[in-house]
Design a protein around this motif. Sequence first.
Motif, PDB file in Angstrom:
ATOM      1  N   GLY A 155       0.808  -1.219   0.000  1.00  0.00           N
ATOM      2  CA  GLY A 155       0.000   0.000   0.000  1.00  0.00           C
ATOM      3  C   GLY A 155       0.835   1.260   0.000  1.00  0.00           C
ATOM      4  O   GLY A 155       0.438   2.283   0.550  1.00  0.00           O
ATOM      5  N   ILE A 156       2.011   1.177  -0.626  1.00  0.00           N
ATOM      6  CA  ILE A 156       2.946   2.316  -0.643  1.00  0.00           C
ATOM      7  C   ILE A 156       3.075   2.852  -2.065  1.00  0.00           C
ATOM      8  O   ILE A 156       3.378   2.103  -2.988  1.00  0.00           O
ATOM      9  CB  ILE A 156       4.327   1.869  -0.109  1.00  0.00           C
ATOM     10  N   GLU A 157       2.832   4.142  -2.239  1.00  0.00           N
ATOM     11  CA  GLU A 157       2.923   4.746  -3.570  1.00  0.00           C
ATOM     12  C   GLU A 157       3.957   5.873  -3.550  1.00  0.00           C
ATOM     13  O   GLU A 157       4.037   6.642  -2.605  1.00  0.00           O
ATOM     14  CB  GLU A 157       1.545   5.279  -4.011  1.00  0.00           C
ATOM     15  N   LEU A 158       4.736   5.942  -4.631  1.00  0.00           N
ATOM     16  CA  LEU A 158       5.742   6.996  -4.766  1.00  0.00           C
ATOM     17  C   LEU A 158       5.229   7.983  -5.809  1.00  0.00           C
ATOM     18  O   LEU A 158       4.962   7.593  -6.945  1.00  0.00           O
ATOM     19  CB  LEU A 158       7.077   6.397  -5.209  1.00  0.00           C
ATOM     20  N   PHE A 159       5.099   9.237  -5.416  1.00  0.00           N
ATOM     21  CA  PHE A 159       4.481  10.212  -6.311  1.00  0.00           C
ATOM     22  C   PHE A 159       5.492  11.008  -7.123  1.00  0.00           C
ATOM     23  O   PHE A 159       5.128  11.647  -8.093  1.00  0.00           O
ATOM     24  CB  PHE A 159       3.541  11.123  -5.512  1.00  0.00           C
ATOM     25  N   ASP A 160       6.758  10.983  -6.728  1.00  0.00           N
ATOM     26  CA  ASP A 160       7.796  11.643  -7.524  1.00  0.00           C
ATOM     27  C   ASP A 160       8.526  10.602  -8.356  1.00  0.00           C
ATOM     28  O   ASP A 160       8.633   9.443  -7.962  1.00  0.00           O
ATOM     29  CB  ASP A 160       8.804  12.358  -6.612  1.00  0.00           C
ATOM     30  N   VAL A 161       9.050  11.036  -9.482  1.00  0.00           N
ATOM     31  CA  VAL A 161       9.755  10.130 -10.388  1.00  0.00           C
ATOM     32  C   VAL A 161      11.259  10.367 -10.240  1.00  0.00           C
ATOM     33  O   VAL A 161      11.700  11.521 -10.257  1.00  0.00           O
ATOM     34  CB  VAL A 161       9.321  10.387 -11.849  1.00  0.00           C
ATOM     35  N   PRO A 162      12.037   9.299 -10.087  1.00  0.00           N
ATOM     36  CA  PRO A 162      13.486   9.500  -9.990  1.00  0.00           C
ATOM     37  C   PRO A 162      14.068   9.999 -11.311  1.00  0.00           C
ATOM     38  O   PRO A 162      13.490   9.778 -12.378  1.00  0.00           O
ATOM     39  CB  PRO A 162      14.022   8.094  -9.663  1.00  0.00           C
ATOM     40  N   LYS A 163      15.208  10.665 -11.200  1.00  0.00           N
ATOM     41  CA  LYS A 163      15.910  11.157 -12.401  1.00  0.00           C
ATOM     42  C   LYS A 163      17.327  10.622 -12.362  1.00  0.00           C
ATOM     43  O   LYS A 163      17.892  10.458 -11.292  1.00  0.00           O
ATOM     44  CB  LYS A 163      15.977  12.695 -12.380  1.00  0.00           C
ATOM     45  N   HIS A 164      17.883  10.387 -13.533  1.00  0.00           N
ATOM     46  CA  HIS A 164      19.286   9.971 -13.598  1.00  0.00           C
ATOM     47  C   HIS A 164      19.889  10.554 -14.868  1.00  0.00           C
ATOM     48  O   HIS A 164      19.226  10.583 -15.904  1.00  0.00           O
ATOM     49  CB  HIS A 164      19.392   8.437 -13.596  1.00  0.00           C
ATOM     50  N   PRO A 165      21.148  11.023 -14.794  1.00  0.00           N
ATOM     51  CA  PRO A 165      21.734  11.678 -15.978  1.00  0.00           C
ATOM     52  C   PRO A 165      21.894  10.741 -17.171  1.00  0.00           C
ATOM     53  O   PRO A 165      21.822  11.193 -18.321  1.00  0.00           O
ATOM     54  CB  PRO A 165      23.094  12.180 -15.490  1.00  0.00           C
ATOM     55  N   THR A 166      22.158   9.457 -16.932  1.00  0.00           N
ATOM     56  CA  THR A 166      22.395   8.565 -18.074  1.00  0.00           C
ATOM     57  C   THR A 166      21.504   7.330 -18.102  1.00  0.00           C
ATOM     58  O   THR A 166      21.155   6.839 -19.174  1.00  0.00           O
ATOM     59  CB  THR A 166      23.865   8.077 -18.090  1.00  0.00           C
ATOM     60  N   ALA A 167      21.144   6.805 -16.941  1.00  0.00           N
ATOM     61  CA  ALA A 167      20.446   5.508 -16.912  1.00  0.00           C
ATOM     62  C   ALA A 167      18.954   5.665 -17.191  1.00  0.00           C
ATOM     63  O   ALA A 167      18.321   6.589 -16.680  1.00  0.00           O
ATOM     64  CB  ALA A 167      20.641   4.848 -15.553  1.00  0.00           C
TER      65      ALA A 167
END
Length: 360
Positions: A155-167
């Motif tokens: 029941g856990i939701e992540l509302f932000d999206v991770p960012k990565h410079p290359t991957a």
Amino acid sequence: MRVYNFCAGPAMLPPAVMKKAQQEFINWQNLGVSVMEISHRSAPFLELARECEASLRRLMNISDEFEVLFMHGGGRGHFAAVPLNLHQDDAPGVYIENGIWSCGATKEGQKFTQVEAIDIRRDQDGVFDVLPVSQWALPDNAAYIHYCPNETIDGIELFDVPKHPTAPIVADMSSNILSREMNVDDFDLIYAGAQKNIGPSGLSIAIVRKTLLERKGLPRPAILDYAIEAQQQSMYNTPPTFAWYLAAEVFKYLESIGGVKAMEAHNKEKAALLYDYIDSSSFYLNKVAKHCRSLMNVPFWLHDESLNEQFLAQAQEHGLIALEGHRFVGGMRASIYNAMPIEGIKALIAFMEKFAQENS
Ligand SMILES: *Cc1c(COP(=O)(O)O)cnc(C)c1O
């Protein structure tokens, strides 16, 4: 009595879609046969497939930079497909762990590639919590970043999206695709089993950035090869045609009620109603930190767990079915996907309140 089905998956579908499917079950488009009895390469089915993809592209605002694939193998098929397609010799697949499904993806990934797992759970004093995306320590060198924005069981939701410079960013959206507005451009690969928010089981969807298809990856079964599926318009082998048809109907229905934006408002209203009730009650408890509570899957516990069986039995008598929590976490879980109407939430709360009063 109207039955409300809180099953985590396969989950309820919109009644309007089920009714339409029933009407055209044995005679689709006046062909005199069912949609499941015709060739996936026939003109009417190809038109269905074309319109289905166009509809999903409109709903999620998917640009031409992405392929949309209709595949077999469910969510777990992609647990294998991701490392097989995206493996690099000199970089690990990075797996963010925030619950049971993301840990399952790690385990499958380890069979095929070098894996670096990052556990973001920070449970404290009986509260299930996760590190916010901004604090994840992502390595510079990664073949891809895999994460699960909605942990169906926990029941856990992540509302932000991770960012990565290359991957590339890979997301398992099996249980929250189409539930709220998301910017597809923030991702490189989105996948989902259909049986929670899209249609019946048997179908899965992958939305893949075209440039990713150039990766060599590892030798792999053709049916898990994103590039082959893209070349073959998702018809390298016989697709699950009936599930595809129902998915198309669900997309059409979603568009008719105002798309994902309208759905998001509806889902937020539903979830707020239920969480507010649980938080206000001294009889029930939700253990997830507020900033990461799922809009789709609401686990809750009775303070007195000896009443669990009685609760479930009486709920069923009230037409409220499939509320038992996952065997790994216990308690109860109300899965309130797109197709669950607000009346279902109100009926659940009314029953919970009645049960609490009778047993306090
Ligand atoms: C249900 C689910 C899966 C597994 O899907 P299958 O189609 O059973 O393989 C994977 N990930 C998440 C987040 C899920 O909710």
